[in-house]
Design a protein around this motif. Structure first.
Motif, PDB file in Angstrom:
ATOM      1  N   THR A  68       0.818  -1.224   0.000  1.00 15.43           N
ATOM      2  CA  THR A  68       0.000   0.000   0.000  1.00 15.43           C
ATOM      3  C   THR A  68       0.843   1.261   0.000  1.00 15.43           C
ATOM      4  O   THR A  68       0.329   2.353  -0.217  1.00 15.43           O
ATOM      5  CB  THR A  68      -0.899   0.037   1.251  1.00 15.43           C
ATOM      6  N   SER A 119      -7.322  -4.129   2.311  1.00 19.43           N
ATOM      7  CA  SER A 119      -7.904  -3.442   1.157  1.00 19.43           C
ATOM      8  C   SER A 119      -7.825  -4.310  -0.094  1.00 19.43           C
ATOM      9  O   SER A 119      -8.658  -4.169  -1.002  1.00 19.43           O
ATOM     10  CB  SER A 119      -7.174  -2.116   0.931  1.00 19.43           C
ATOM     11  N   ARG A 166     -10.413  -7.568   0.668  1.00 21.23           N
ATOM     12  CA  ARG A 166     -11.842  -7.277   0.684  1.00 21.23           C
ATOM     13  C   ARG A 166     -12.512  -7.622  -0.652  1.00 21.23           C
ATOM     14  O   ARG A 166     -13.616  -8.156  -0.707  1.00 21.23           O
ATOM     15  CB  ARG A 166     -12.053  -5.802   1.015  1.00 21.23           C
TER      16      ARG A 166
END
Length: 946
Positions: free
Chosen positions: A850, A871, A874
């Motif tokens: 990230t 993230s 998901r």
């Protein structure tokens, strides 16, 4: 003159001078030359020796009021009889009727008998007697009429002798014609009222002839007056006849009745009144009576004792002159003068004897110059040498010196002054000072005059401002520090001026430079916070006069910390300089641009008629910052969040305006950054909320409101427990839980993350040890380290201390660090990770993928595991990109022999996908929500470990 002769003369001076001074003091004591001064000293001491008036001595005054009410003086004797009756009925102790009744009352023949009856009935009235000249051939006593004498309780003389200056300082306690037979009036009252205390003087009684005798006095008594006229309580004669005050007032009191009215001419000068306020005879009697009752019988010192004390003082002073240095001897002489006065005062007050000090004082004053005349001669010679030395000093000192006469004509220049002014001393002598000392204004170059006239007229030193320039005759210019001082003669008249000056050009340049550095930012040369505050105050005053507004733009660069952390502070400084150049280019000429510190800047806009100008400037600033910045061969895109406050709408002081602009700037950051926001009143509510949360967070750490929760980490191979992630929770009593997304960033920003992080590590290790002691299956416990916590000094020591204090094996502890954290300072991060690895701590990179692209650096990090951010997890089953990234992370980690854990797993499909791609561990709500320590303890009792 031979040395032997000088020594003999010195020995003679040592012997003869003390002897001569002592003889002089004896002569002065036995003469009347200093009587006046001794009287002045005595009067001064008596005036300063005041005492409270005796409460039981009362004067019934024949004053102006009584004369007005009872008629012209003298009054009929029947009125006095009424007074005696009134005082007798009031039980007065004794009554001193200080009134002469030597002649019968022709106007009222029966009143004498009436008074005699009152005296006889009272049996406590003392009458006065005096003496007078009879026909120029002798003296005779003036006594009351025979029938009054027979009726009175006693008689007392009222003779008040006056000194040569007309002042009464004492009385004879016994006096009379031929033989001192009569007691003084006040003593007669005391002898009758208090016989034991009244027997002060014993004089044998014998028959006397009342005619042609000299008035004889005995037992001289210096009166210690207790206060000025009016000191003793007085009652008007007419008031007593009218029954005021009540009769109880006079009970057991000494009552003196006499004239106090100024018009009757019975007042006498005393030490406490002098000639400006004479004292009536009845008041003098009250003072004598009070002194006799208190035993304050002041006497003159015996002449032999007076001479002895004076001689000792003189000899003591001379000895001090002989053995001490001149200055010390002079000081000692002054102390001897003071001591003489003190001794005189002490003897008077303690022993009640008067020592006249004038002779001693005069001889002491004369002794120093008489003894020191040779020293004065030596001092005169030394003064000449000192003048020569001063001239040489002026020639050699580093400062320039000019002296002038009273008409400001130059008299002297020292060599330094010659060099600076371009004149020789002979050339300048006689010239007006203004022609030699030419001064111009530093900015306008206008000629100025050094106002030495003010120095001459005002008798005060004068300093020239260093901002002016001195111009020499050859054109050289100097900033000078000049001081003009009056030259005075012995009569304190100004006879000229001395001007000292020195070249302070370099010092002024350094001072200006230091002032600039103190008020400007060293990197950008912009005004700093201190200067900005002053500029804001002036701008507010100008806005008040003009009626226009002003605005403050508070600029904070977005993500500037990334540049400092990624490329170092040098690159950050270069970026700040380039930002300043761009913002300056789009600001108006009259706008002020300042740096508060770090990446915070202020733009001050003045003379605003509306807000549109501010909007245009704010947009221009955002626009000029859009273009990339080239720093160290790399491009950076930077933006700014701007808060705006207006005067007077948003505040009326610099502090409030800056604070509100700062508040609006934070709202701009919260609104996505790279924008500007105007201050609104409701913004303060959010600031207060943030401050309140910070205070509550500090209290939460102290009062145990923080709690650790744990979330299961499951091994994909056998679906067993492989670890626990430690998560921080905050539950305020009576309130809803506060999300970590709110308080963790606040803790990071305020520095509270350091003590909170230490508490988390200590508590996690403590919990792990408790599970171990309970023989529960103990998995690895992982702790998240924030960026600030990871980079703090002493992190490794703190981790080691926690493990040591809890006696926990390091293999049970894991540390998770975000990849953005370790990329801020790769060298330091690698060093810290190596120490933790050497301790046996399990290392994991959190939120991998990230942040920065760290694949090229990954091989440098001694980590054990990568964590796939939630993230990506998901949407791992619905978004091909997220699935591809997750699959790539797993493959890359395995190729580097690192394990992989995925967080945020919430469905069976997500778990199946990760298992299929070879993910080693998983965690998320699918396996269980975070639970507190007690619940996790219960769960571990039934859980198998991988």
């Amino acid at each position: 003159m031979s040395l032997r002769w000088k020594r003999k003369r010195l020995n003679a001076e040592i012997i003869l001078l003390p002897l001569a001074l002592v003889v002089m003091s004896m002569v002065l004591i036995n003469s009347d030359w200093l009587t006046r001064w001794d009287d002045e000293f005595y009067d001064w001491q008596i005036r300063n020796w005041t005492r409270p008036a005796a409460a039981d001595i009362v004067i019934v005054a024949i004053d102006e009021q009584s004369l007005l009410e009872l008629g012209r003086w003298p009054w009929p004797r029947s009125i006095h009889a009424r007074l005696v009756d009134e005082l007798t009925a009031a039980n007065a102790k004794v009554i001193g009727l200080d009134l002469m009744f030597s002649e019968p009352d022709l106007n009222d023949p029966g009143s004498d008998a009436r008074l005699a009856t009152a005296l006889r009935d009272s049996n406590r009235v003392i009458l006065p007697l005096a003496y007078g000249q009879i026909g120029g051939i002798g003296l005779a006593e003036t006594v009351p009429q025979q029938e009054l004498v027979a009726a009175a309780a006693g008689l007392g003389h009222v003779d008040l002798p006056l000194d040569g200056d007309g002042v009464n300082r004492g009385v004879f306690l016994k006096a009379g014609l031929g033989t001192p037979y009569w007691s003084f009036f006040a003593l007669a009252m005391l002898e009758w009222a208090e016989p034991d205390r009244g027997q002060i003087v014993q004089v044998s009684k014998h028959k006397r002839n009342n005619f042609l005798y000299a008035w004889e006095g005995e037992q001289w008594f210096l009166t210690p007056y207790s206060g000025p006229p009016g000191h003793y309580q007085q009652v008007s004669y007419s008031d007593v006849l009218d029954g005021k005050p009540s009769g109880e007032f006079f009970r057991d009191k000494f009552v003196l009745v006499g004239v106090t009215a100024a018009g009757l001419g019975s007042s006498i000068a005393t030490p406490v009144s002098a000639f400006s306020q004479p004292m009536s005879g009845v008041e003098i009697n009250a003072n004598v009576l009070d002194a006799l009752r208190q035993g304050l019988m002041l006497q003159h010192f015996h002449p032999l004792l007076t001479m002895l004390i004076t001689g000792l003082l003189v000899l003591l002073a001379i000895l001090s002159y002989f053995y001490l240095r001149p200055r010390t001897a002079l000081l000692c002489g002054g102390m001897m003068l003071l001591m003489t006065i003190v001794i005189s005062a002490l003897l008077l007050r303690v022993t009640h004897h008067w020592f006249p000090p004038s002779a001693a004082l005069l001889v002491l004053v004369l002794s120093y110059p008489l003894w020191s005349w040779r020293r004065i001669e030596t001092a005169t010679h030394a003064l000449f040498l000192e003048q020569e030395r001063a001239t040489v000093t002026l020639q050699s000192i580093a400062d320039a010196v000019i002296t002038t006469d009273s008409k400001h004509r130059v008299e002297y220049l020292n060599p330094v002054a010659e060099a600076m002014l371009g004149y020789t001393a002979s050339e300048a002598r006689g010239m007006q000072f203004d022609r030699v000392f030419r001064v111009v204004d530093e900015d306008s170059r206008a000629p100025l005059k050094f106002p030495i006239y003010e120095c001459t007229n005002g008798n005060q030193p004068l300093i020239l401002s260093e901002s002016n320039l001195l111009v020499s005759s050859n054109g050289h210019e100097y900033n000078v520090h000049a001081l003009a001082t009056p030259i005075r003669d012995r009569r304190n008249h100004v006879t000229g001026i001395a001007i000292t000056f020195s070249d302070v050009s370099e010092r002024r340049r350094m001072t200006q430079q230091m002032h600039y550095q103190a008020t400007h930012d060293a990197l950008t040369q912009l005004p700093n916070r201190m200067l900005l505050h002053g500029l804001l105050e002036h701008s507010i005053e100008r806005a008040n006069r003009s009626g226009l507004s002003l605005a403050i733009l508070f600029l904070d660069l977005d993500d500037f910390k990334k540049v400092n952390d990624g490329l170092g502070h040098t690159a950050g400084d270069l970026l700040l300089v380039k930002v300043v150049e761009r913002v300056k280019a789009c600001a108006r000429k009259n706008d002020t641009f300042a740096r508060l510190g770090g990446d915070e800047f202020i733009v001050l806009l003045e003379d605003l008629a509306d807000e549109e100008t501010v909007v245009l400037v704010a947009r221009k600033i955002l626009k000029v910052l859009e273009a990339p910045f080239q720093i160290q061969e790399r491009e950076f895109v930077i933006s700014a969040s701007t808060g705006i406050s207006f005067y007077p709408k948003d505040g009326n002081t610099p502090e409030i305006l800056l604070q509100n602009a700062d508040t609006a700037m934070y709202r701009a950051k919260e609104s996505g950054r790279n924008n500007f926001q105007f201050y609104r009143n409701d913004m303060n509510t959010q600031v207060v909320k943030r401050i309140s949360m910070e205070q509550n967070l500090r209290r939460a750490l102290e009062e145990g409101e923080l709690e650790l929760y744990y979330q299961l980490q499951i091994a994909t191979e056998n679906k067993r427990l492989s670890g626990l992630e430690c998560l921080l929770r905050w539950q305020q009593p009576g309130d809803a839980p506060i999300s970590p997304r709110e308080f963790i960033p606040l803790a990071e920003e305020t520095g509270l993350i350091i003590p909170i992080g230490e508490w988390v590590i200590q508590t996690a290790c403590k919990h792990a040890r408790q599970w171990f002691d309970l023989d529960l299956p103990l998995p690895r416990v992982s702790i998240n380290l924030s960026p600030r916590q990871f980079m703090q000094s002493g992190l490794t020591d703190m981790v080691n201390r926690a493990l040591t204090e809890t006696n926990l094996d390091s293999t049970y502890l894991g540390v998770e660090i975000t990849e953005s954290t370790i990329m801020k300072d790769i060298d330091s991060a690698v060093a810290i990770l190596n120490v933790l690895k050497s301790m046996g701590v399990h290392l994991s990179i959190d939120d991998f993928g990230t942040g920065y692209s760290s694949l090229s650096y990954l091989k440098q990090f001694p980590v054990d595991q990568l964590k796939i951010d939630q993230s990506f997890v998901r949407n791992i089953t619905t978004e091909p990109d997220d699935a591809a990234i997750s699959q790539a992370i797993i493959a890359m980690a395995h190729s580097m022999k690192l394990s992989v854990i995925a967080e945020g797993v919430e469905t069976q499909e997500q778990a199946d996908f990760l298992i299929a791609k070879g993910c080693n561990e998983m965690q998320g709500y699918y396996f269980g929500r975070p639970i507190p320590f007690r619940e996790m303890t219960t769960l571990l009792e039934t859980t198998a470990i991988a």
